[in-house]
Scaffold this motif. Sequence first.
Motif: not given
Length: 330
Positions: A244-269
């Motif tokens: 839930m900390a990802s909603v305020i920009g804290y870098l945890e696993l979900i936020k890290a996965a979203n950051n990667i997916a925002s560049f290569n669009l591999q969301v599910m991976e």
Amino acid sequence: MATGRPTGAGTGAGADVGDATRASSAPRQLLPQVRLKHWGRWISAAVIVVLLVALVYGASQGDISYRDIPYYLVSPIILQGLVGTIVLAVAAQVSAIVIGVVIALMRISKNPVAQAFASGYTWLFRGLPVLLQILLWYNLALIFPRLQLGVPFTDVVFVDVSTNDIMTTFVAAFLGLALNESAYMAEIVRAGLKSVDRGQIEAAQSIGQTPMQRMSRIVLPQAMRIIIPPTGNDFINMLKGTAMASVIGYLELIKAANNIASFNLQVMETLIAAAIWYMVIVSVASVGQFYLERGFDRQDRRPGGPPNARALRRRVAADLGRAPLVRSTP
């Protein structure tokens, strides 16, 4: 003419007794054993296997690049998010345990003010959703642009800082998670303390132990068997709740996965890589909880109970042998 008892009646009675004796001494024949088929087990097992095969086959047909998932597992951003998740969860849980113990002791104290404060604390932080608490702390600068510490009703100020400098994403997430969890920990600790036999506490009082000694030597070692299982479950929920900390920009696993997916669009991976890491850390926490529970369970199941309780009983017995207890009069 000679008379006597009829021979037929006596013979019949003796024959009945003999038949009964022989029947009782004869080996009893066991009923034939019928082997159960257990068709329900085989059918349910077959259905489960078919569903698992269908699930695996369906996943294999999806548009997912499975060969990229191992790369994302060791990606620097994912590993940084993993460290952020663990640090936030451990810091929030440890703080929640400390605060929860204090609130629980206030709840069971004889001070009505402390009881009221502890009840209000539990009511407030347990009633608000965690995500809402995180957002409230993160936007605290909208209410208090600056945080000041000084002498009330005077111009003397010792600390004067900007709220945005203090209320970082980590601090906001930490406060939201820790304070919410501390309210639950207070109830867990209170239930564990209430589970200890009152007679042991009275025995400790009879030999002059202070309240702190009774709490550390008698109550807590036995209450831990009640406290550890729900605390371990709450820590596992804390590991997952850091998402839930990802909603305020804290870098945890979900936020890290979203950051990667925002560049290569591999969301599910990237999400699957985050899910794998969640399962790893939750499994490690579950193993630690298992051994911790077993350690306290073995200690409590020793003959005579916990070591402190055994020593207390021996000391009370020795005191009773020297002088009888006399009820004090006011």
